[in-house]
Design a protein around this motif. Structure first.
Motif, PDB file in Angstrom:
ATOM      1  N   LYS A  74     -42.321 -30.184 -34.215  1.00 60.33           N
ATOM      2  CA  LYS A  74     -42.576 -29.080 -35.151  1.00 60.33           C
ATOM      3  C   LYS A  74     -42.017 -27.758 -34.638  1.00 60.33           C
ATOM      4  N   HIS A  75     -41.880 -27.652 -33.308  1.00 57.21           N
ATOM      5  CA  HIS A  75     -41.442 -26.390 -32.712  1.00 57.21           C
ATOM      6  C   HIS A  75     -40.338 -26.651 -31.690  1.00 57.21           C
ATOM      7  N   HIS A  76     -39.429 -25.732 -31.556  1.00 57.47           N
ATOM      8  CA  HIS A  76     -38.345 -25.737 -30.571  1.00 57.47           C
ATOM      9  C   HIS A  76     -37.463 -26.989 -30.633  1.00 57.47           C
ATOM     10  N   PRO A  77     -36.880 -27.286 -31.802  1.00 60.30           N
ATOM     11  CA  PRO A  77     -35.998 -28.456 -31.889  1.00 60.30           C
ATOM     12  C   PRO A  77     -34.613 -28.142 -31.315  1.00 60.30           C
ATOM     13  N   ASP A  78     -33.899 -29.206 -30.956  1.00 53.77           N
ATOM     14  CA  ASP A  78     -32.486 -29.062 -30.600  1.00 53.77           C
ATOM     15  C   ASP A  78     -31.637 -28.985 -31.865  1.00 53.77           C
ATOM     16  N   LEU A  79     -32.138 -29.619 -32.953  1.00 54.40           N
ATOM     17  CA  LEU A  79     -31.402 -29.677 -34.213  1.00 54.40           C
ATOM     18  C   LEU A  79     -32.390 -29.684 -35.372  1.00 54.40           C
ATOM     19  N   LYS A  80     -32.095 -28.865 -36.403  1.00 53.06           N
ATOM     20  CA  LYS A  80     -32.883 -28.905 -37.631  1.00 53.06           C
ATOM     21  C   LYS A  80     -32.153 -29.837 -38.595  1.00 53.06           C
ATOM     22  N   ASP A 132     -22.968 -44.049 -39.609  1.00 53.41           N
ATOM     23  CA  ASP A 132     -22.085 -43.376 -38.654  1.00 53.41           C
ATOM     24  C   ASP A 132     -22.674 -43.459 -37.247  1.00 53.41           C
ATOM     25  N   PHE A 133     -24.012 -43.397 -37.146  1.00 49.60           N
ATOM     26  CA  PHE A 133     -24.692 -43.585 -35.869  1.00 49.60           C
ATOM     27  C   PHE A 133     -26.113 -44.065 -36.119  1.00 49.60           C
ATOM     28  N   LYS A 134     -26.714 -44.658 -35.070  1.00 48.95           N
ATOM     29  CA  LYS A 134     -28.055 -45.229 -35.168  1.00 48.95           C
ATOM     30  C   LYS A 134     -28.997 -44.453 -34.263  1.00 48.95           C
ATOM     31  N   ILE A 135     -30.224 -44.250 -34.763  1.00 45.74           N
ATOM     32  CA  ILE A 135     -31.225 -43.546 -33.962  1.00 45.74           C
ATOM     33  C   ILE A 135     -32.476 -44.407 -33.818  1.00 45.74           C
ATOM     34  N   LYS A 136     -33.200 -44.169 -32.740  1.00 50.33           N
ATOM     35  CA  LYS A 136     -34.516 -44.759 -32.532  1.00 50.33           C
ATOM     36  C   LYS A 136     -35.495 -43.605 -32.421  1.00 50.33           C
ATOM     37  N   LEU A 137     -36.565 -43.629 -33.216  1.00 48.42           N
ATOM     38  CA  LEU A 137     -37.583 -42.583 -33.151  1.00 48.42           C
ATOM     39  C   LEU A 137     -38.530 -42.902 -31.998  1.00 48.42           C
ATOM     40  N   VAL A 138     -38.701 -41.938 -31.095  1.00 47.63           N
ATOM     41  CA  VAL A 138     -39.522 -42.123 -29.905  1.00 47.63           C
ATOM     42  C   VAL A 138     -40.470 -40.940 -29.730  1.00 47.63           C
ATOM     43  N   ASP A 139     -41.471 -41.144 -28.867  1.00 51.97           N
ATOM     44  CA  ASP A 139     -42.402 -40.066 -28.530  1.00 51.97           C
ATOM     45  C   ASP A 139     -42.090 -39.438 -27.178  1.00 51.97           C
ATOM     46  N   HIS A 140     -41.397 -40.189 -26.305  1.00 53.24           N
ATOM     47  CA  HIS A 140     -41.103 -39.715 -24.960  1.00 53.24           C
ATOM     48  C   HIS A 140     -39.654 -40.036 -24.595  1.00 53.24           C
ATOM     49  N   HIS A 141     -39.105 -39.270 -23.676  1.00 52.02           N
ATOM     50  CA  HIS A 141     -37.755 -39.498 -23.126  1.00 52.02           C
ATOM     51  C   HIS A 141     -36.679 -39.497 -24.217  1.00 52.02           C
ATOM     52  N   ALA A 142     -36.721 -38.530 -25.080  1.00 52.58           N
ATOM     53  CA  ALA A 142     -35.754 -38.429 -26.178  1.00 52.58           C
ATOM     54  C   ALA A 142     -34.465 -37.768 -25.712  1.00 52.58           C
ATOM     55  N   ASP A 143     -33.363 -38.181 -26.313  1.00 55.42           N
ATOM     56  CA  ASP A 143     -32.078 -37.524 -26.105  1.00 55.42           C
ATOM     57  C   ASP A 143     -31.995 -36.248 -26.924  1.00 55.42           C
ATOM     58  N   LEU A 144     -32.690 -36.251 -28.077  1.00 53.85           N
ATOM     59  CA  LEU A 144     -32.576 -35.168 -29.047  1.00 53.85           C
ATOM     60  C   LEU A 144     -33.931 -34.917 -29.694  1.00 53.85           C
ATOM     61  N   LYS A 145     -34.291 -33.632 -29.841  1.00 58.65           N
ATOM     62  CA  LYS A 145     -35.505 -33.254 -30.565  1.00 58.65           C
ATOM     63  C   LYS A 145     -35.077 -32.663 -31.904  1.00 58.65           C
ATOM     64  N   VAL A 146     -35.632 -33.205 -33.004  1.00 54.27           N
ATOM     65  CA  VAL A 146     -35.272 -32.725 -34.339  1.00 54.27           C
ATOM     66  C   VAL A 146     -36.506 -32.245 -35.079  1.00 54.27           C
ATOM     67  N   LYS A 147     -36.263 -31.370 -36.032  1.00 48.92           N
ATOM     68  CA  LYS A 147     -37.301 -30.905 -36.946  1.00 48.92           C
ATOM     69  C   LYS A 147     -36.788 -31.150 -38.351  1.00 48.92           C
ATOM     70  N   VAL A 183     -36.320 -30.356 -42.067  1.00 46.30           N
ATOM     71  CA  VAL A 183     -36.356 -29.111 -42.834  1.00 46.30           C
ATOM     72  C   VAL A 183     -35.860 -29.349 -44.247  1.00 46.30           C
ATOM     73  N   ASN A 184     -36.183 -28.431 -45.147  1.00 45.94           N
ATOM     74  CA  ASN A 184     -35.673 -28.479 -46.515  1.00 45.94           C
ATOM     75  C   ASN A 184     -34.503 -27.520 -46.701  1.00 45.94           C
ATOM     76  N   ASN A 185     -34.407 -26.527 -45.824  1.00 43.11           N
ATOM     77  CA  ASN A 185     -33.347 -25.512 -45.935  1.00 43.11           C
ATOM     78  C   ASN A 185     -32.776 -25.207 -44.560  1.00 43.11           C
ATOM     79  N   PHE A 186     -31.544 -24.792 -44.520  1.00 45.89           N
ATOM     80  CA  PHE A 186     -30.866 -24.306 -43.323  1.00 45.89           C
ATOM     81  C   PHE A 186     -30.844 -25.319 -42.177  1.00 45.89           C
ATOM     82  N   PRO A 187     -30.246 -26.509 -42.396  1.00 50.46           N
ATOM     83  CA  PRO A 187     -30.113 -27.463 -41.301  1.00 50.46           C
ATOM     84  C   PRO A 187     -29.065 -26.983 -40.302  1.00 50.46           C
ATOM     85  N   GLY A 188     -29.096 -27.560 -39.105  1.00 48.39           N
ATOM     86  CA  GLY A 188     -28.100 -27.247 -38.091  1.00 48.39           C
ATOM     87  C   GLY A 188     -28.741 -26.890 -36.764  1.00 48.39           C
ATOM     88  N   VAL A 189     -27.938 -26.394 -35.855  1.00 47.16           N
ATOM     89  CA  VAL A 189     -28.425 -26.005 -34.547  1.00 47.16           C
ATOM     90  C   VAL A 189     -29.134 -24.658 -34.682  1.00 47.16           C
TER      91      VAL A 189
END
Length: 110
Positions: free
Chosen positions: A58-64, A86-101, A103-109
């Motif tokens: 919910k807070h401080h994502p690497d990518l929205k 194009d790529f595959k992801i696994k949703l995890v709770d720990h040891h993530a490569d990427l944190k995402v949030k 959003v409905n508007n303004f995606p991106g870094v």
């Protein structure tokens, strides 16, 4: 006594100045990529053999990320698919490569 106090103060300052308050984003902002994978396009969510491990926060994502149905052609726009990803992801709770949030508007870094 004064020297001991100054030495302790200097050591404390060095410890805290070497620790960043906010870590730099893992995402390459210019190419919108991580580990050689573009972070937009068609995405398949899998349990095994993922290209990236992703944690939803919910807070401080690497990518929205905005989930879209058409034209996932800009940074942070993902179309969730079952085939031809194009790529595959696994949703995890720990040891993530990427944190995402999500959003409905303004995606991106952020």
């Amino acid at each position: 006594m004064t020297r001991l106090f100054l030495a302790a103060l200097a050591a404390t300052f060095l410890c805290f100045s070497a620790t960043p308050v906010f870590a730099k984003s893992k995402v390459n902002k210019g190419s919108c990529s991580l580990k050689g994978k573009k972070l937009f396009g068609k995405v398949k969510i899998v349990k095994h053999h993922a290209d990236l491990k992703v944690k939803v926060v919910k807070h401080h994502p690497d990518l929205k990320v905005k989930k879209v149905k058409n034209f996932p052609n800009k940074c942070g726009k993902w179309k969730i698919v079952e085939h031809h990803a194009d790529f595959k992801i696994k949703l995890v709770d720990h040891h993530a490569d990427l944190k995402v949030k999500w959003v409905n508007n303004f995606p991106g870094v952020p």
